[in-house]
Write an enzyme that holds these catalytic residues in place. Structure first.
Site, PDB file in Angstrom:
ATOM      1  N   GLY A 103       2.873  -1.228   4.274  1.00  0.00           N
ATOM      2  CA  GLY A 103       2.850   0.190   3.925  1.00  0.00           C
ATOM      3  C   GLY A 103       4.250   0.696   3.613  1.00  0.00           C
ATOM      4  O   GLY A 103       4.782   0.491   2.524  1.00  0.00           O
ATOM      5  N   HIS A 149      -9.489   1.231   5.134  1.00  0.00           N
ATOM      6  CA  HIS A 149      -8.195   1.406   5.812  1.00  0.00           C
ATOM      7  C   HIS A 149      -8.397   2.343   7.009  1.00  0.00           C
ATOM      8  O   HIS A 149      -9.192   3.275   6.954  1.00  0.00           O
ATOM      9  CB  HIS A 149      -7.176   1.987   4.833  1.00  0.00           C
ATOM     10  N   SER A 205       3.486  -2.215  10.313  1.00  0.00           N
ATOM     11  CA  SER A 205       4.941  -2.260  10.517  1.00  0.00           C
ATOM     12  C   SER A 205       5.565  -3.593  10.109  1.00  0.00           C
ATOM     13  O   SER A 205       6.511  -4.075  10.750  1.00  0.00           O
ATOM     14  CB  SER A 205       5.283  -1.915  11.977  1.00  0.00           C
ATOM     15  N   GLU A 253      -5.333  -4.895  10.685  1.00  0.00           N
ATOM     16  CA  GLU A 253      -4.290  -3.893  10.893  1.00  0.00           C
ATOM     17  C   GLU A 253      -4.586  -3.126  12.183  1.00  0.00           C
ATOM     18  O   GLU A 253      -5.381  -2.169  12.168  1.00  0.00           O
ATOM     19  CB  GLU A 253      -4.272  -2.903   9.728  1.00  0.00           C
ATOM     20  N   GLY A 282       2.516   2.180  10.744  1.00  0.00           N
ATOM     21  CA  GLY A 282       3.479   3.263  10.574  1.00  0.00           C
ATOM     22  C   GLY A 282       4.237   3.619  11.839  1.00  0.00           C
ATOM     23  O   GLY A 282       4.886   4.662  11.900  1.00  0.00           O
ATOM     24  N   LYS A 337       0.078   4.287  -0.243  1.00  0.00           N
ATOM     25  CA  LYS A 337      -0.561   5.470   0.368  1.00  0.00           C
ATOM     26  C   LYS A 337      -0.368   6.700  -0.539  1.00  0.00           C
ATOM     27  O   LYS A 337      -0.287   6.555  -1.759  1.00  0.00           O
ATOM     28  CB  LYS A 337      -0.038   5.688   1.788  1.00  0.00           C
ATOM     29  N   ASN A 368       0.869  -1.184   0.000  1.00  0.00           N
ATOM     30  CA  ASN A 368       0.000   0.000   0.000  1.00  0.00           C
ATOM     31  C   ASN A 368       0.901   1.228   0.000  1.00  0.00           C
ATOM     32  O   ASN A 368       1.530   1.540   1.010  1.00  0.00           O
ATOM     33  CB  ASN A 368      -0.885  -0.044   1.266  1.00  0.00           C
ATOM     34  N   GLU A 386      -6.729   4.722   8.088  1.00  0.00           N
ATOM     35  CA  GLU A 386      -6.526   6.154   7.806  1.00  0.00           C
ATOM     36  C   GLU A 386      -7.792   6.759   7.208  1.00  0.00           C
ATOM     37  O   GLU A 386      -8.111   7.921   7.465  1.00  0.00           O
ATOM     38  CB  GLU A 386      -5.312   6.339   6.882  1.00  0.00           C
TER      39      GLU A 386
HETATM   40  P1  PGA Z   1       2.935   0.253   7.628  1.00  0.00           P
HETATM   41  O1  PGA Z   1       1.453   0.491   7.023  1.00  0.00           O
HETATM   42  O2  PGA Z   1       3.446  -1.039   7.044  1.00  0.00           O
HETATM   43  O3  PGA Z   1       3.717   1.444   7.193  1.00  0.00           O
HETATM   44  O4  PGA Z   1       2.774   0.152   9.089  1.00  0.00           O
HETATM   45  C1  PGA Z   1       0.564  -0.584   6.849  1.00  0.00           C
HETATM   46  C2  PGA Z   1      -0.726  -0.077   6.260  1.00  0.00           C
HETATM   47  O5  PGA Z   1      -1.182   1.000   6.631  1.00  0.00           O
HETATM   48  O6  PGA Z   1      -1.329  -0.758   5.401  1.00  0.00           O
END
Ligand code: PGA
Length: 252
Positions: free
Chosen positions: A230, A94, A209, A164, A170, A11, A9, A96
């Site tokens: 991500g 997601h 992560s 998630e 993140g 983003k 992803n 976010e």
């Molecule tokens: P990250 O994000 O691997 O940077 O933690 C995962 C995601 O939001 O899909």
């Protein structure tokens, strides 16, 4: 484990030009295929260019979001029938989108059904906040997100689910393999309660992560089929390293 699935992803990162290059580089390194389902999800504006960059490889492309309506006066939005001409997958719900754009389970449910109707494979994201986990309600929050977002679905054959935890996204603080396995087992029972035996075939991924060092610990869990990545998917070498480490577990 169902067939291994690793999804990147991106983003709101990359320009059309740099997305094209990143997609091309990933597909060059992974050109031998046979490593499971590898999907990359660039921003909408780059979907066409990335689809061209990976054409002929085993890499597939997904979008990061979709609007529930097929067309109409929704300035700035993109619909499932539009995406279906370009890509095979779409991320929905997601965290976010849920937190920064106040998306409700009901709104996300509309995205799931619109995606399935258009022939897309929705990657439905669910996950609890740190507050939910500390209050001991992580499993009930996630199960209720899941069932609410699938309220109008009868056929789960094209569905993927990504667990998630919000606190792991993140942050560099991935969930422990045990936490993710416990939640995945609860997700699978919620899916079974809603959809019976068909639920067995739904790929369930962990996200938050994930990197090349920890991916195997997640994939060794009995209910985890893959990862949603991500930050570490924004560099071709690091994404390919995750896929390579994941494939070793799949081959065991
Ligand atoms: P990250 O994000 O691997 O940077 O933690 C995962 C995601 O939001 O899909």
């Amino acid at each position: 484990m169902n067939r291994l699935t690793i999804i990147g992803n991106w983003k709101m990162n990359t320009t059309p030009e740099s997305a094209h290059i990143l997609g091309y580089n990933i597909s060059k390194i992974l050109s031998d295929g046979g490593m499971g389902n590898i999907v990359i999800c660039p921003p909408h504006i780059s979907l066409d260019r990335v689809a061209q960059a990976v054409a002929g490889s085993s890499i597939r492309v997904g979008a990061q979001d979709v609007h529930p309506e097929p067309s109409g006066a929704f300035t700035g939005e993109v619909s499932a029938p539009m995406l279906a001409e370009l890509v095979e997958f779409v991320i929905v719900g997601h965290s976010e989108r849920r937190t920064l754009f106040a998306e409700s389970d009901e709104f996300i449910a509309g995205k799931v059904t619109a995606s399935i109707e258009a022939g897309l494979k929705p990657i439905l994201c669910v996950g609890e906040s740190l507050e939910d986990r500390r209050a001991g309600r992580a499993e009930s929050v996630v199960s209720s997100q899941l069932l609410a977002c699938l309220a109008n679905v009868t056929d789960v054959s094209s569905l993927l689910v990504a667990y998630e935890p919000v606190w792991a996204i993140g942050t560099g603080e991935a969930a422990t393999p045990q936490i993710s396995q416990d939640m995945m087992s609860s997700i699978r029972s919620a899916l079974r309660s809603g959809f019976g035996d068909a639920a067995h075939a739904v790929p369930c991924l962990y996200g938050g992560s994930v990197n090349a060092d920890n991916v195997q610990s997640f994939l060794r869990q009995p209910d985890i089929d893959g990862a949603l990545v991500g930050g570490a998917s924004l560099d071709a070498e690091s994404f390919v390293a995750i896929v390579a480490r994941a494939s070793e577990v799949a081959a065991d």
